[in-house]
Write an enzyme that holds these catalytic residues in place. Structure first.
Site, short mmCIF file in Angstrom:
data_model
loop_
_atom_site.label_atom_id
_atom_site.label_comp_id
_atom_site.label_asym_id
_atom_site.label_seq_id
_atom_site.Cartn_x
_atom_site.Cartn_y
_atom_site.Cartn_z
N GLU A 280 0.84 -1.21 0.00
CA GLU A 280 0.00 0.00 0.00
C GLU A 280 0.87 1.26 0.00
O GLU A 280 0.54 2.26 -0.64
CB GLU A 280 -0.92 -0.03 1.23
CG GLU A 280 -2.09 0.91 1.14
CD GLU A 280 -3.15 0.56 2.19
OE1 GLU A 280 -3.75 -0.52 2.11
OE2 GLU A 280 -3.34 1.37 3.12
N GLU A 283 2.00 1.67 -3.43
CA GLU A 283 0.87 2.14 -4.24
C GLU A 283 0.65 3.65 -4.03
O GLU A 283 0.44 4.39 -4.98
CB GLU A 283 -0.40 1.36 -3.84
CG GLU A 283 -1.59 1.70 -4.72
CD GLU A 283 -2.89 1.02 -4.23
OE1 GLU A 283 -2.85 0.22 -3.28
OE2 GLU A 283 -3.94 1.32 -4.83
N CYS A 307 -8.55 -2.09 4.24
CA CYS A 307 -8.44 -3.33 5.03
C CYS A 307 -9.65 -3.60 5.90
O CYS A 307 -9.80 -4.70 6.42
CB CYS A 307 -7.16 -3.34 5.85
SG CYS A 307 -6.83 -1.84 6.72
N SER A 327 -7.48 1.78 -1.99
CA SER A 327 -6.26 1.03 -2.32
C SER A 327 -6.68 -0.32 -2.89
O SER A 327 -7.66 -0.92 -2.44
CB SER A 327 -5.45 0.81 -1.04
OG SER A 327 -4.53 -0.23 -1.24
N LYS A 366 -15.26 -9.65 8.69
CA LYS A 366 -14.21 -10.50 8.10
C LYS A 366 -14.79 -11.82 7.61
O LYS A 366 -14.26 -12.45 6.70
CB LYS A 366 -13.11 -10.76 9.13
CG LYS A 366 -12.26 -9.52 9.43
CD LYS A 366 -11.32 -9.22 8.30
CE LYS A 366 -10.59 -7.91 8.51
NZ LYS A 366 -9.91 -7.46 7.29
N GLU A 369 -16.10 -10.88 4.33
CA GLU A 369 -14.99 -10.63 3.41
C GLU A 369 -14.42 -11.95 2.87
O GLU A 369 -14.15 -12.09 1.67
CB GLU A 369 -13.88 -9.85 4.14
CG GLU A 369 -12.70 -9.49 3.27
CD GLU A 369 -11.59 -8.78 4.06
OE1 GLU A 369 -11.18 -9.31 5.12
OE2 GLU A 369 -11.14 -7.72 3.62
N GLU A 374 -14.58 -12.99 -5.07
CA GLU A 374 -13.27 -12.75 -5.72
C GLU A 374 -12.09 -13.21 -4.87
O GLU A 374 -10.96 -13.20 -5.33
CB GLU A 374 -13.12 -11.26 -6.08
CG GLU A 374 -13.04 -10.29 -4.92
CD GLU A 374 -14.40 -9.78 -4.45
OE1 GLU A 374 -15.41 -10.47 -4.70
OE2 GLU A 374 -14.44 -8.72 -3.82
N CYS A 523 -10.23 -1.74 14.84
CA CYS A 523 -10.53 -3.17 15.07
C CYS A 523 -10.61 -3.53 16.54
O CYS A 523 -11.29 -4.49 16.90
CB CYS A 523 -9.47 -4.03 14.43
SG CYS A 523 -9.58 -4.00 12.66
FE1 HC1 Z 1 -8.20 -5.53 11.74
FE2 HC1 Z 1 -6.66 -5.77 9.79
S1 HC1 Z 1 -6.29 -4.37 11.53
S2 HC1 Z 1 -8.82 -5.03 9.58
O1 HC1 Z 1 -8.84 -3.93 12.12
O2 HC1 Z 1 -6.03 -4.55 8.49
O3 HC1 Z 1 -10.49 -7.36 11.87
O4 HC1 Z 1 -7.23 -6.46 14.37
O5 HC1 Z 1 -7.04 -8.15 11.27
O6 HC1 Z 1 -7.24 -7.92 7.75
O7 HC1 Z 1 -3.89 -6.88 10.25
C1 HC1 Z 1 -9.66 -6.62 11.93
C2 HC1 Z 1 -7.66 -6.08 13.46
C3 HC1 Z 1 -7.23 -7.04 11.08
C4 HC1 Z 1 -6.94 -7.12 8.51
C5 HC1 Z 1 -4.92 -6.48 10.04
#
Ligand code: HC1
Length: 589
Positions: A280, A283, A307, A327, A366, A369, A374, A523
């Protein structure tokens, strides 16, 4: 200050405070259900009623401001009887199969009923069974109306904290319920899967979709190699479910517990958080060059972090014209998944078809996700199963592990080393801070000019934070950045994201780089973290993350030796062809 008395005890509080807050100051507990410190006052459950001298009716203590000379009784016979009846009425329309409920032991209704010693049931069958429905079609969240007490904490959370409005009040009177648009399942409406409704729900009406049994099945299958990754914020939340104070980091006991549960390899999402910074950060520098040197009008700035899957879903729904600003980096969870079934599989000589990739996340989105169509760039589903911090605690309890007695153990390798920069991803501002630690050093050859690498302007729980970093005395290849003031903004919670996006959209603000996390606090305040949560708890978790960052031997992503290793052995360089194939993605309107 306003002077009043509660149960005959004098107390002074600031004007504007409520009776409930004044009682709290005296350590007098008044039960509440619809009230939550994160939310605006609703005053609809009436459980917190108290008697006020000179007033005939009982008053809701959460919704009544203090007055000079007020005399309050929180524990009169009238108050006790009223509370008891309210709880009895709620129980009369509540699914009381408490022992089978996920919130058993963590349910606020159950706690109050136990405190008030409600042992019989005078009111029965207020609402017919067929009124209830369970929506379990979302990959992240289950909604069970039979456990809903209609306090509307979820509705206020979704509308006010998250600016989403996926759930609302429908119908009136006895038929009133919490519903979605035309009562569609959550996976068909604008729900971002963030799970903030879950952490604000007092009962088991909203819970995460559990995959604990599937994880046990994988672990007990001898054909399978089960690899687990743990997100940055899990290690500072898990302890709360297992008897530790909020703000206790349990990283190495957690590793030990995961090994005892039977995972074949215990690895760290912090590693791919570091990798995210490499990808990132590169990028961002590429975009800046495109905008500043090539004058390319197609370069989208500000670049936004990608993220947080709740934020990604939000921008896909609400600001689709800004999708080019996201990103292209996958989240660390998904980068990890793609590498688990390629780089890691090859390294340990295991057929990727036999790898089950599990992640432990503080986040319910998550789960969604990992199920995005994809996310299969490894040739398989990159992340097979996602558990929340709470579900991991469930497994630890199911296995009879005495967590506090565990030895402290280290992660396995490879993909088990994370830097402090990767770790601070778990707090709002952490991705920005991690990126700045690396990008500034790449561009100037010097450390970012903040004591102890602590970039204080990006830290804390404020809704929107800004940081302007002047880039000076750059290395020759970065001369186009000489004298540029890098404008950054950080926000947490989707209502704050909404405000930030509006200020960008209407031209009030310009930034080069923005970090957006869907949940309050980032998070560490995710929808999969332990109950209860409020700003005080989020602050303690945040302090734990920064303390652990300070204690780590490597605190910059580009200095993580496993990051150097993966580029040498596999990825070649940031934004390489292989990186693009495995670590980057695109978005949908
Ligand atoms: Fe997160 Fe991440 S920080 S998004 O907040 O970018 O869930 O902890 O795991 O994927 O590393 C959450 C936390 C986490 C991702 C990372």
């Amino acid at each position: 200050m306003i002077n009043l008395s509660i149960n005959g005890i004098a107390v002074s509080v600031e004007e504007g405070k409520t009776i409930l807050e004044a009682a709290e100051k005296l350590h007098i507990h008044i039960p509440t259900l619809c009230y939550h410190k994160d939310l605006c006052v609703a005053g609809n459950c009436r459980v917190c009623v108290v008697e006020q001298a000179g007033v005939d009716r009982l008053v809701a203590s959460c919704a009544t401001p203090v007055n000079e000379g007020m005399e309050i009784n929180t524990n009169s016979l009238k108050v006790r009887n009223c509370r008891k009846h309210i709880i009895e009425l709620l129980l009369a329309e509540h699914n009381e199969e408490c022992t089978k409920c996920y919130r058993n032991g963590h349910c606020e209704l159950q706690t109050i009923a136990a405190d008030l010693q409600i042992t019989n049931q005078d009111f029965i069958d207020l609402v017919p069974d067929q009124f209830y429905s369970i929506d379990s079609l979302s990959p992240s969240i289950e909604k069970d109306d039979s456990k809903c007490i209609r306090c509307q904490r979820c509705v206020r959370t979704c509308a006010d904290i998250q600016s989403v409005g996926a759930i609302a009040v429908a119908h009136k009177g006895a038929e009133m319920k919490i519903s979605t648009f035309y009562n569609h399942p959550l996976n068909e409406v604008v729900c971002t899967n963030c799970g903030q409704c879950i952490v604000h729900c007092p009962t088991g009406a909203l819970v995460e979709k559990s995959y604990v049994e599937q994880v046990w099945d994988a672990i007990s299958d001898p054909e399978k190699h089960v690899v687990v990754q743990t997100a940055p914020a899990v290690r500072i939340g898990l302890g709360e479910e297992l008897g530790f104070e909020a703000g206790t980091s349990v990283t190495n006991k957690m590793v030990s517990a995961l090994r005892r549960l039977g995972f074949d390899s215990v690895l760290d999402t912090d590693f791919t958080a570091d990798l995210t910074i490499m990808e990132e950060g590169t990028e961002l520098l590429t975009r800046l060059k495109g905008a500043l040197v090539d004058d390319n009008p197609d370069v989208a700035l500000p670049m936004a972090t990608s993220c947080s899957p709740g934020w990604v879903k939000y921008i896909e729904h609400k600001y689709p014209k800004y999708l080019p600003n996201l990103s292209t980096c996958k989240s660390p969870q998904q980068m990890f998944g793609a590498l688990a079934k390629t780089y890691y599989a090859k390294n340990i000589d295991v057929d990727p078809a036999n790898i089950v990739s599990v992640s432990i996340m503080p986040c319910t989105a998550k789960k969604y996700e990992a199920n995005r169509p994809e996310m299969k760039d490894s040739g398989y589903k990159d992340v097979d199963l996602v558990l929340t911090t709470r579900e991991l605690a469930v497994m630890i309890k199911q296995a009879g592990i005495e967590f506090d007695q565990l030895n402290e153990e280290n992660y396995d390798s490879i993909m088990g080393i994370g830097s402090g920069a990767g770790l601070i991803f778990g707090a709002t501002g952490g991705v920005m801070e991690a990126a700045l630690r690396t990008a500034y050093e790449i561009v100037t050859g010097r450390e970012v000019p903040f004591e102890n690498l602590e970039i204080k302007p990006v830290r804390g729980l404020d809704g929107v934070k800004e940081a302007n970093i002047l880039i000076e005395n750059v290395l020759p290849e970065w001369s186009f950045l000489e004298g540029v003031e890098l404008k950054c903004a950080i926000t947490n919670g989707l209502e704050n994201a909404h405000q930030l996006m509006e200020s960008i959209d209407n031209g009030d603000r310009f930034y080069h780089f923005i970090e957006i996390m869907a949940c309050p606090g980032g998070c560490l305040g995710g929808g999969g973290q332990p109950f209860p949560v409020d700003d005080e708890i989020r602050r303690k978790r945040m302090e734990a993350i920064y303390a652990e960052d300070l204690s780590l031997p490597v605190r910059k992503s580009h200095e993580n030796p496993e990051i150097t290793q993966i580029y040498q052995e596999f990825l070649e360089e940031p934004l390489s062809h292989k990186s693009h194939k495995l670590l980057h993605t695109s978005y949908v309107k």
